[in-house]
Design a protein around this motif. Structure first.
Motif, PDB file in Angstrom:
ATOM      1  N   GLY A 406      21.929  -1.440  30.187  1.00  0.00           N
ATOM      2  CA  GLY A 406      23.379  -1.200  29.332  1.00  0.00           C
ATOM      3  C   GLY A 406      23.701  -1.726  28.288  1.00  0.00           C
ATOM      4  N   TYR A 408      21.716  -2.518  25.949  1.00  0.00           N
ATOM      5  CA  TYR A 408      20.560  -2.570  24.860  1.00  0.00           C
ATOM      6  C   TYR A 408      21.472  -0.960  24.271  1.00  0.00           C
ATOM      7  CZ  TYR A 408      16.814  -0.558  22.466  1.00  0.00           C
ATOM      8  OH  TYR A 408      16.144   0.107  20.790  1.00  0.00           O
ATOM      9  N   SER A 409      21.405  -0.570  24.989  1.00  0.00           N
ATOM     10  CA  SER A 409      22.697   0.838  24.979  1.00  0.00           C
ATOM     11  C   SER A 409      24.501   0.289  23.462  1.00  0.00           C
ATOM     12  CB  SER A 409      23.001   1.615  25.829  1.00  0.00           C
ATOM     13  OG  SER A 409      24.571   1.183  26.884  1.00  0.00           O
ATOM     14  N   ASN A 412      22.042  -0.523  20.651  1.00  0.00           N
ATOM     15  CA  ASN A 412      20.711  -0.086  20.684  1.00  0.00           C
ATOM     16  C   ASN A 412      20.258  -1.307  20.176  1.00  0.00           C
ATOM     17  OD1 ASN A 412      21.175   2.479  20.995  1.00  0.00           O
ATOM     18  ND2 ASN A 412      19.760   3.223  19.914  1.00  0.00           N
TER      19      ASN A 412
END
Lengths: 506, 162
Positions: A406, A408-409, A412
């Protein structure tokens, strides 16, 4: 004064959007997810809502917020299951339920205890949304007159209240607020463009993403804490015998449900207090007014009805300051507020005016979610109990993995995963040294608006601080906040208070 | 002062919790002041407070609160925090997390996450390796598919290349 008929029309419009099959599905999903996390000890609604934030990036605002509101309400319902059957509250707001609920279960009356808990939750939750529907437009109407001076004082008072109500120890509560504000200062100052507290690191120029902060403190921090302080295996009682309460149970429960609905809502409105305090207050008042006070702690049905009603009523109350003033009343509403900002919706007094469509859809969805939860909880109690069979050794690492992906998203970026775990450790350390996390989160969420209001107020007054005490509304807010702090100091000195921090799951 | 939680040992843990809280808050305050002093003052009429005031003010408040906490730790009875948790578990988890983050880019999300989950399941009490793998692999796959294809997140793939 706002037009009541107009508000009713707005609410009907909200129902129009909330009753689309997609949004009904999201409400159902949120309710199921919320009940599951309420059942599972160690994962609270704020953790779940925080972990769901990455999903928010891909969904429409109303659908996301409907689902998250379902999680919030569902967790309050689900918490009663483990309280009654295990004497382990699934979330902090159900702690009081465990006292009499477990005793009822030992007497073979787990079914009636859970049914009363579900019905009390429904009544408390629904009445609080009725109150939210009636009061929110009125408060928002008057809040429109707020300038930067009043707004800053309101947020300062809200934080002071949260430090008193959630801190247990005032110094630690205040420290939590100051730390939260300090973390929020990191990054580029939006008014002048200069970097602050970045210490030369380009990675910190964008500041700490509030989403990563929330997932770290609530998700990773809670997992670390839970694994380090896991309760020993508890006695588990089977769900046997009749499910439906007797006529005597009903007669004893209704007055408790009525009183606790009002108590829970009013306590929920106070910023920082949340559902846990509502449940505790509902229980203690019921014990005081009951003719059978000697039965409390030994399986009194009012001892289940009161806290379960009050903690659900507090959720509606906590949404009042959030939806009308942009000031979250609890950890979960702080996360919901952060979701608003993801969609570019600026929380504050103009929220209902500028984004009334979203606000009324959420309010309508709260009515719907309460009905869904009542329909889910009564027949499916036995199914939800099975969730308890998931071993902690599998569950907790999974939360870490979901939090990592989560984070990382969000951008990105691996740096956000690092920050996630750093804040997880920060959350753990704060708990180790006894500093409450919810005031930290409330402060971090409110910090940008607070500083902006303060600087705007100082600009308007040519650098003078006097408007904060000469503007009547501002003076009242500051006086209320300072009174709360002063009252806490006097109380702790005179009574040698021995409180522990109110648990911060809600 | 009586201690209903059980004697001197608990009390000293409580006190040390508050003392450490004071140290932590004071250090944060020092960092806030040091960082705030590095911020150039705008000196603009349009911004009488400027960008420095907030961090410096907060840093000073944290310093004062930290000092008060440290002082209060000396007289504290039961209102602190007792950490009776298993520090070893937290240390192992922290180490696993550091390794996870370090390996995420070179090994990719799927491989690193399967290993991370499997080892943690094992460490937290699952004795059967096959059970660790049987849960770690499908969960990682579901997360990867959901985020990479469902939400369009470009996750690191590593040597596996997907």
């Amino acid at each position: 004064m706002p037009d009541i008929v107009g508000s009713f029309g707005d609410l009907l419009g909200g129902f129009g959007s909330a009753l689309t099959w997609q949004n009904l599905l999201f409400a159902l999903l949120g309710c199921i997810l919320g009940t599951m996390v309420g059942v599972l000890p160690g994962i609270g609604p704020s953790t779940t809502v925080a972990l769901l934030i990455p999903v928010a990036f891909t969904m429409a605002p109303d659908s996301t917020l409907i689902m998250m509101a379902g999680v919030y309400l569902g967790a309050m319902y689900g918490g009663s299951l483990t309280s009654v059957l295990l004497k382990v509250p699934g979330e902090a707001a159900s702690a009081m339920t465990a006292i009499d609920g477990f005793e009822m279960a030992k007497q073979g009356r787990a079914g009636p205890a859970l049914a009363i808990a579900a019905i009390g939750s429904f009544v408390g939750g629904t009445l609080s949304v009725v109150a939210l529907t009636l009061f929110a437009p009125v408060i928002a109407h008057y809040a429109l007159a707020f300038g930067p001076v009043e707004y800053f004082s309101l947020m300062a008072a809200a934080l002071l209240f949260s430090s008193v109500l959630l801190g247990g120890n005032l110094l630690k509560g205040l420290s939590s607020i100051v730390l939260g504000l300090l973390v929020a200062v990191i990054g580029t100052d939006l008014q002048t463009g200069v970097p602050r507290l970045t210490f030369g690191s380009n990675a910190m120029l964008d500041g700490v993403d509030i989403v990563v902060l929330l997932m770290g403190l609530f998700g990773v921090g809670e997992v670390l804490w839970f694994l380090a302080h896991k309760e020993p295996d508890s006695e588990r009682l089977a769900l046997r015998g009749r499910l439906w309460p007797s006529r005597s149970d009903w007669r004893r429960s209704w007055p408790a449900i009525g009183r606790s609905s009002v108590i829970g809502f009013l306590v929920g409105v106070l910023p920082g207090s949340g559902s846990t305090l509502g449940a505790a207050l509902g229980y203690s008042i019921e014990k005081r007014v009951s003719k059978r006070s000697d039965e409390f702690g030994k399986g009194a049905v009012e001892g289940v009805a009161a806290p379960e009603t009050a903690n659900n009523a507090a959720t509606g109350g906590a949404l009042v300051p959030m939806l009308t003033l942009g000031v979250p009343g609890s950890g979960t509403t702080a996360v919901l507020l952060a979701v608003f900002t993801i969609y570019g919706i600026q929380p504050g007094p103009r929220l209902m005016e500028q984004h009334g469509d979203v606000v009324w859809v959420i309010i309508a969805s709260l009515y719907i979610s309460n009905v869904i939860l009542l329909l889910l909880n009564l027949p499916l109690i036995r199914v939800f109990v099975r969730i308890l069979d998931i071993p902690v050794r599998f569950l907790m690492p999974l939360v870490l993995a979901v939090a990592a992906i989560g984070a990382y998203s969000v951008n990105n970026n691996i740096a956000d995963v690092i920050l996630l775990f750093v804040f997880g450790l920060v959350g753990y350390v704060l708990r180790v040294v006894g500093i409450p996390i919810v005031p930290f989160v409330l402060a971090a969420v409110l910090a940008p608006m607070m500083e902006q209001s303060l600087r705007q107020a100082m600009l308007i007054s040519n650098g003078s601080w006097t408007p904060f005490v000469t503007h009547p509304i501002s003076a009242v807010f500051l006086a209320a906040g300072l009174f709360a702090v002063g009252w806490d100091i006097v109380r702790s000195r005179t009574k040698g208070r021995r409180t522990k921090p109110i648990a911060e799951d809600e | 002062m009586s201690d209903p939680n059980g004697g001197q040992a608990t009390s000293s843990v409580l006190r040390s919790g508050t003392l450490w809280a004071g140290v932590l808050v004071a250090v944060a305050g020092g960092v806030g002041i040091a960082g705030g002093l590095q911020v150039p003052d705008s000196g603009a009429l349009s911004d009488p407070l400027g960008p420095r005031a907030f961090p410096i003010g907060l840093g000073a408040a944290a310093l004062v609160l930290g000092a008060l906490l440290a002082i209060s730790a000396r007289t504290e009875g039961v209102a602190g925090a007792a950490d009776t948790g298993r520090r070893r578990t937290v240390a192992v988890l922290a180490g696993a997390i550091v390794l996870y983050v370090a390996l995420l880019i070179p090994l990719g999300y799927p491989l690193t996450t399967v290993v991370f989950l499997g080892l943690l399941f094992r460490y937290l009490g699952e004795r059967r390796w096959w059970a660790c793998a049987a849960i770690a692999v499908p969960v990682t796959a579901a997360l990867y598919l959901g985020f990479a294809y469902g939400l369009g997140v470009a996750l690191p793939t590593g040597p596996l290349g997907f």
